[in-house]
Design a protein around this motif. Structure first.
Motif, PDB file in Angstrom:
ATOM      1  N   PHE A   1       0.852  -1.184   0.000  1.00  0.00           N
ATOM      2  CA  PHE A   1       0.000   0.000   0.000  1.00  0.00           C
ATOM      3  C   PHE A   1       0.897   1.245   0.000  1.00  0.00           C
ATOM      4  O   PHE A   1       1.812   1.365   0.823  1.00  0.00           O
ATOM      5  N   THR A   2       0.597   2.190  -0.869  1.00  0.00           N
ATOM      6  CA  THR A   2       1.404   3.417  -0.964  1.00  0.00           C
ATOM      7  C   THR A   2       0.503   4.638  -0.748  1.00  0.00           C
ATOM      8  O   THR A   2      -0.556   4.737  -1.383  1.00  0.00           O
ATOM      9  N   LEU A   3       0.983   5.545   0.123  1.00  0.00           N
ATOM     10  CA  LEU A   3       0.254   6.789   0.418  1.00  0.00           C
ATOM     11  C   LEU A   3       0.913   7.929  -0.334  1.00  0.00           C
ATOM     12  O   LEU A   3       2.140   8.094  -0.311  1.00  0.00           O
ATOM     13  N   TYR A   4       0.071   8.750  -0.996  1.00  0.00           N
ATOM     14  CA  TYR A   4       0.553   9.879  -1.788  1.00  0.00           C
ATOM     15  C   TYR A   4       0.030  11.200  -1.204  1.00  0.00           C
ATOM     16  O   TYR A   4      -1.100  11.268  -0.715  1.00  0.00           O
ATOM     17  N   LYS A   5       0.876  12.203  -1.300  1.00  0.00           N
ATOM     18  CA  LYS A   5       0.453  13.591  -0.966  1.00  0.00           C
ATOM     19  C   LYS A   5       0.753  14.462  -2.166  1.00  0.00           C
ATOM     20  O   LYS A   5       1.899  14.605  -2.589  1.00  0.00           O
TER      21      LYS A   5
ATOM     22  N   ALA B   1       4.591   9.972  -3.681  1.00  0.00           N
ATOM     23  CA  ALA B   1       4.560   8.903  -2.681  1.00  0.00           C
ATOM     24  C   ALA B   1       5.363   9.331  -1.452  1.00  0.00           C
ATOM     25  O   ALA B   1       6.503   9.799  -1.551  1.00  0.00           O
ATOM     26  N   ILE B   2       4.753   9.185  -0.289  1.00  0.00           N
ATOM     27  CA  ILE B   2       5.438   9.590   0.952  1.00  0.00           C
ATOM     28  C   ILE B   2       5.627   8.415   1.904  1.00  0.00           C
ATOM     29  O   ILE B   2       6.473   8.492   2.804  1.00  0.00           O
ATOM     30  N   LYS B   3       4.835   7.340   1.717  1.00  0.00           N
ATOM     31  CA  LYS B   3       4.964   6.229   2.652  1.00  0.00           C
ATOM     32  C   LYS B   3       4.394   4.953   2.035  1.00  0.00           C
ATOM     33  O   LYS B   3       3.369   4.989   1.340  1.00  0.00           O
TER      34      LYS B   3
ATOM     35  N   VAL C   1       1.833  15.433  12.436  1.00  0.00           N
ATOM     36  CA  VAL C   1       1.635  16.579  11.555  1.00  0.00           C
ATOM     37  C   VAL C   1       2.705  17.637  11.749  1.00  0.00           C
ATOM     38  O   VAL C   1       3.071  17.986  12.881  1.00  0.00           O
ATOM     39  N   ASP C   2       3.198  18.143  10.643  1.00  0.00           N
ATOM     40  CA  ASP C   2       3.967  19.381  10.608  1.00  0.00           C
ATOM     41  C   ASP C   2       3.450  20.202   9.436  1.00  0.00           C
ATOM     42  O   ASP C   2       2.529  19.796   8.736  1.00  0.00           O
ATOM     43  N   ALA C   3       4.034  21.352   9.242  1.00  0.00           N
ATOM     44  CA  ALA C   3       3.511  22.266   8.233  1.00  0.00           C
ATOM     45  C   ALA C   3       3.540  21.670   6.825  1.00  0.00           C
ATOM     46  O   ALA C   3       2.726  22.043   5.968  1.00  0.00           O
ATOM     47  N   SER C   4       4.440  20.714   6.594  1.00  0.00           N
ATOM     48  CA  SER C   4       4.562  20.130   5.257  1.00  0.00           C
ATOM     49  C   SER C   4       3.463  19.134   4.938  1.00  0.00           C
ATOM     50  O   SER C   4       3.343  18.687   3.795  1.00  0.00           O
ATOM     51  N   HIS C   5       2.652  18.768   5.894  1.00  0.00           N
ATOM     52  CA  HIS C   5       1.629  17.749   5.681  1.00  0.00           C
ATOM     53  C   HIS C   5       0.334  18.305   5.124  1.00  0.00           C
ATOM     54  O   HIS C   5      -0.645  17.555   4.945  1.00  0.00           O
ATOM     55  N   GLN C   6       0.277  19.572   4.888  1.00  0.00           N
ATOM     56  CA  GLN C   6      -0.932  20.125   4.267  1.00  0.00           C
ATOM     57  C   GLN C   6      -0.958  19.732   2.798  1.00  0.00           C
ATOM     58  O   GLN C   6       0.035  19.874   2.085  1.00  0.00           O
ATOM     59  N   GLY C   7      -2.111  19.231   2.323  1.00  0.00           N
ATOM     60  CA  GLY C   7      -2.247  18.837   0.913  1.00  0.00           C
ATOM     61  C   GLY C   7      -3.346  17.816   0.704  1.00  0.00           C
ATOM     62  O   GLY C   7      -4.178  17.571   1.586  1.00  0.00           O
ATOM     63  N   GLN C   8      -3.309  17.208  -0.467  1.00  0.00           N
ATOM     64  CA  GLN C   8      -4.331  16.226  -0.879  1.00  0.00           C
ATOM     65  C   GLN C   8      -3.722  14.827  -0.848  1.00  0.00           C
ATOM     66  O   GLN C   8      -2.664  14.583  -1.453  1.00  0.00           O
ATOM     67  N   TYR C   9      -4.392  13.899  -0.196  1.00  0.00           N
ATOM     68  CA  TYR C   9      -3.873  12.549  -0.002  1.00  0.00           C
ATOM     69  C   TYR C   9      -4.699  11.532  -0.809  1.00  0.00           C
ATOM     70  O   TYR C   9      -5.935  11.599  -0.851  1.00  0.00           O
ATOM     71  N   THR C  10      -3.955  10.587  -1.422  1.00  0.00           N
ATOM     72  CA  THR C  10      -4.558   9.437  -2.122  1.00  0.00           C
ATOM     73  C   THR C  10      -3.693   8.214  -1.852  1.00  0.00           C
ATOM     74  O   THR C  10      -2.606   8.328  -1.257  1.00  0.00           O
ATOM     75  N   CYS C  11      -4.137   7.044  -2.324  1.00  0.00           N
ATOM     76  CA  CYS C  11      -3.323   5.838  -2.165  1.00  0.00           C
ATOM     77  C   CYS C  11      -3.647   4.840  -3.294  1.00  0.00           C
ATOM     78  O   CYS C  11      -4.665   4.966  -3.979  1.00  0.00           O
ATOM     79  N   ASP C  12      -2.752   3.874  -3.450  1.00  0.00           N
ATOM     80  CA  ASP C  12      -2.980   2.730  -4.346  1.00  0.00           C
ATOM     81  C   ASP C  12      -2.273   1.515  -3.766  1.00  0.00           C
ATOM     82  O   ASP C  12      -1.586   1.619  -2.724  1.00  0.00           O
ATOM     83  N   TYR C  13      -2.379   0.392  -4.433  1.00  0.00           N
ATOM     84  CA  TYR C  13      -1.722  -0.825  -3.959  1.00  0.00           C
ATOM     85  C   TYR C  13      -1.280  -1.655  -5.160  1.00  0.00           C
ATOM     86  O   TYR C  13      -1.755  -1.486  -6.282  1.00  0.00           O
ATOM     87  N   SER C  14      -0.409  -2.586  -4.867  1.00  0.00           N
ATOM     88  CA  SER C  14       0.088  -3.511  -5.889  1.00  0.00           C
ATOM     89  C   SER C  14       0.482  -4.812  -5.222  1.00  0.00           C
ATOM     90  O   SER C  14       0.854  -4.828  -4.038  1.00  0.00           O
ATOM     91  N   TYR C  15       0.416  -5.914  -5.991  1.00  0.00           N
ATOM     92  CA  TYR C  15       0.859  -7.191  -5.473  1.00  0.00           C
ATOM     93  C   TYR C  15       2.366  -7.258  -5.572  1.00  0.00           C
ATOM     94  O   TYR C  15       2.966  -6.781  -6.542  1.00  0.00           O
TER      95      TYR C  15
END
Length: 310
Positions: free
Chosen positions: A46-50, A54-56, A70-84
């Motif tokens: 699973f990958t988290l995007y901002k 990709a951030i994690k 949270v810090d000031a850099s965490h403001q934004g739009q988050y999505t995710c996807d996955y892969s086998y």
């Protein structure tokens, strides 16, 4: 066959915000839950995007939780996807979640007073709270340490001024300002450093007492000076009079002495004149006697001559 079927059926995952608020501040925890539509026993990445980056990445079977501090850099739009893990296939992106980070700057606190860093008792002073313009509106809360009383004012041009018209010793102590602003129905605060205010004894009573004493003493001093001058003038005048009297008496004494001397001289001359006249008379008498004697002698001679002729 089941593994191949899964590779061909990578459905869109779901991203859920676990944290109660989408508007957060630095230091808070932000949590997302990421799940696949069809549970599987095969491990997936699973990958988290901002904002598309990709951030994690975490590995799980069907669901996972992403936790961020949270810090000031965490403001934004988050999505995710996955892969086998054994496939290059990647699912489509999940739904997006927007996170707003409210990072309030620390406000400033200062004060203004006629006495400078120390406030004279009885004088007015002001405490000024201000902050950088980040969000419209807001308010300032002024708190005095050791007291539950808090004064609040709305921010005008991101500034509030708290007035204290009559400083007293109870106003001495630590003050702090807290700036509060509401963003997306959530209140955020930021506090200033402590400001210590000293209230010192006012010089006004002493000045009033000094002024009163001066009002009393100045006329007395003027009167004393005038009296001393008048006394000195009278003493000088008395001295001048005495000096003039002494001078006059001395002059009179000298005149009398001179008169006595003149009298004595005149008397001496008079006596000398009388003696001279007596001498002259004696001289005349002598001459007359001599002349008489000569006449007698001549007469006798004539008689002798006449007898001889006869």
């Amino acid at each position: 066959m089941k593994y191949i079927s899964l590779l061909l059926d990578l459905q869109t995952p779901t991203l859920t915000r676990i944290s109660p608020n989408s508007v957060v501040s630095p230091g808070e925890l932000l949590q997302f839950r990421f799940t696949t539509p069809s549970p599987t026993c095969i491990s997936v990445d699973f990958t988290l995007y901002k904002d598309g980056t990709a951030i994690k990445t975490q590995t799980a079977e069907s669901t996972t939780t992403f936790t961020l501090t949270v810090d000031a850099s965490h403001q934004g739009q988050y999505t995710c996807d996955y892969s086998y893990r054994k496939s290059n296939s990647i699912s489509s992106r999940s739904n997006s979640i927007t996170i707003t980070v409210v990072n309030l700057q620390q406000p400033n606190i200062s004060f203004s007073a006629a006495g400078g860093p120390e406030v004279p008792r009885g004088y007015g002073f002001s405490i000024i709270c201000s902050t950088e313009p980040q969000y419209p509106g807001g308010s300032f809360h002024l708190k005095f340490s050791g007291s539950n009383i808090t004064r609040t004012q709305s921010a005008v041009n991101h500034t509030a001024v708290f007035l204290f018209p009559d400083a007293d010793f109870v106003h001495q102590g630590n003050y702090s300002c807290t700036y509060e602003v509401t963003v997306s129905s959530r209140a955020f605060t930021s506090a200033t450093e402590l400001l210590f205010i000293t209230v010192k004894a006012s010089l006004a009573p002493y000045i009033g007492l000094t002024a009163g004493l001066l009002l009393i003493l100045v006329p007395l001093i003027i009167c004393f000076v005038k009296t001393q001058k008048r006394r000195k003038f009278q003493m000088d005048k008395k001295k001048d009079t005495q000096r003039a009297k002494n001078t006059y008496e001395s002059t009179q004494g000298e005149i009398e002495t001179d008169d006595e001397a003149v009298y004595e001289n005149v008397e001496t001359i008079f006596h000398q004149k009388e003696d001279s006249e007596d001498s002259d008379n004696d001289y005349l008498n002598v001459d007359a006697d001599e002349q008489g004697s000569d006449v007698d002698n001549d007469y006798e001679d004539v008689e002798i001559y006449a007898n001889c002729v006869e």
